[in-house]
Design an enzyme around this catalytic site. Sequence first.
Site, PDB file in Angstrom:
ATOM      1  N   SER A 142      -2.580   3.828  -8.782  1.00  0.00           N
ATOM      2  CA  SER A 142      -2.477   2.398  -8.520  1.00  0.00           C
ATOM      3  C   SER A 142      -1.111   2.074  -7.902  1.00  0.00           C
ATOM      4  O   SER A 142      -0.765   2.646  -6.866  1.00  0.00           O
ATOM      5  CB  SER A 142      -2.725   1.636  -9.822  1.00  0.00           C
ATOM      6  N   ASP A 144     -13.528   0.365  -6.103  1.00  0.00           N
ATOM      7  CA  ASP A 144     -12.345   0.120  -6.938  1.00  0.00           C
ATOM      8  C   ASP A 144     -12.018  -1.376  -6.891  1.00  0.00           C
ATOM      9  O   ASP A 144     -11.832  -1.936  -5.814  1.00  0.00           O
ATOM     10  CB  ASP A 144     -11.165   0.933  -6.413  1.00  0.00           C
ATOM     11  N   HIS A 166     -11.399   1.841 -11.411  1.00  0.00           N
ATOM     12  CA  HIS A 166     -10.065   1.912 -10.820  1.00  0.00           C
ATOM     13  C   HIS A 166      -9.527   3.324 -10.917  1.00  0.00           C
ATOM     14  O   HIS A 166      -9.374   3.858 -12.018  1.00  0.00           O
ATOM     15  CB  HIS A 166      -9.147   0.928 -11.553  1.00  0.00           C
TER      16      HIS A 166
END
Length: 513
Positions: free
Chosen positions: A227, A454, A482
């Site tokens: 991320s 995602d 995610h």
Amino acid sequence: MDISRSPFRAIGAALAALALLLSGCTSGAASPRTPASAKAAARAALTPYYLQKLAWHECGGGAGFECATLKAPLDYARPADGRDVSLAVSRKKATGPGERLGSLMVNPGGPGGSAIDYLQSYAGIGYPSRIRARYDMVAMDPRGVAASEPITCLGDKQMDAFTQTDLTPDAPAETRRLVASYKNFARGCATRSGGILGHVSTVEAARDMDLLRAVLGDRKLTYVGASYGTFLGATYADLFPHRVGRLVLDGALDPALSSERINRDQTAGFETAFTAFAKDCVRRAGCPLGTRDVAQARERLTAFFARLDTHPLPTGEPRRLGESLATTGVLAALYDEGAWPQLRTALRSAMRGDGSGLLTLADLYYERDADGSYANLMYANPAVNCLDLPPAFRTPTDVRASLPAFRKASPVFGEALAWAALNCAYWPVPPTGTPHPLRAKGAAPILVVGTTRDPATPYTWARSLASQLTSATLLTYDGDGHTAYGRGSACVDTAINTYLLTGTPPAPQKRCT
């Protein structure tokens, strides 16, 4: 929401490596226009930081974890001014068998997620054994995060009130209250953490990573970032391309996008994730959003949020579930398809008058403990974001002008997420970064990983980052949730593990399910 090192080098070897390291830096303390004498002075001032030794001690409840503190200059533009930050570091040494490959640094993202918590609760014990056998597993909480001089902004009761602020203002008075809440939050950050608030950018955190790399004795950085951790890793690669070893960037951010575009793309990502959830839900008996189709599910959730705007639900505690907390609870569950059953149950209960399930999901997102205390994630997050990029919006008028585009991106979440993007407008320190592509010319092969559905880092971002980085290969996971590594795809895990162990990325455009 969504991350055991070699012996220290001899002083002579460290000095030689330091000279190479500083000459390879492309931004930071000394710009290309800085006089040679100033550059030399900056290098000299940084030398003690690169030559420091860490004092390790046992931590993390055993299990082989050690902790130490790394010193870094508060301001890399003025490393000689004597102001330092203390950065918490943890490691678990390689277990063997097999030749040790060096340190593998991990970061779970955020910004604001604790890398040390991620290491000690998951990566240091849950990464594949063949990875942990060959690498010392390492984590450092970035400056301003968790154990590294954490930013704080509000007291716990104040934070409770902040999380319940109406994010869909319907009248001027509600807009004024929302603006006042953002200003109060920003004042709290300046009051409680003003000394470090202007020095928690991603560029500074990436430079801290290079300090740690050198102090650990590693010639190059091996790293897995998820991320926001992909932005941190890509920034490192752009600053120090010749220090890049094996970098995995999973759930990639696109550094070339403006803050407004990032927020709007992410809004569309959550709509995509909600659509996947709704398709699954309506096929199941007792789906709280209906049993017909996604359109019906979207209508029912939108109507439910609208009711909560004026009639919050009881939760079994003093806090009631209003629209803002309910929206946060739903968004939190969309990060991982494994949370879909919990989301169905929480929505079913809420639609029957009990808001406790959605409140629990919202508390997980905000990292609020059962005793009412908050971790620093939601303070560090805007502190980094508001420093890295100019604000998405500067006034409520700007937000209102953007609402059609945000509602198009997500009829369910668009309005709330547009207003949430106003927070940086009132930040007490000016941004130091701007959106721009990252190239990392001369870096070793880098692996970028993207998940097609995602919610938080849309797949298009991974494609864009992979096209920017000159040595990147894109690995695609055709799935939900995610990030991709360690989430159930043997194809993804095999490709990443092979790359970490051999340095060989998968074939270009490889796709996994």
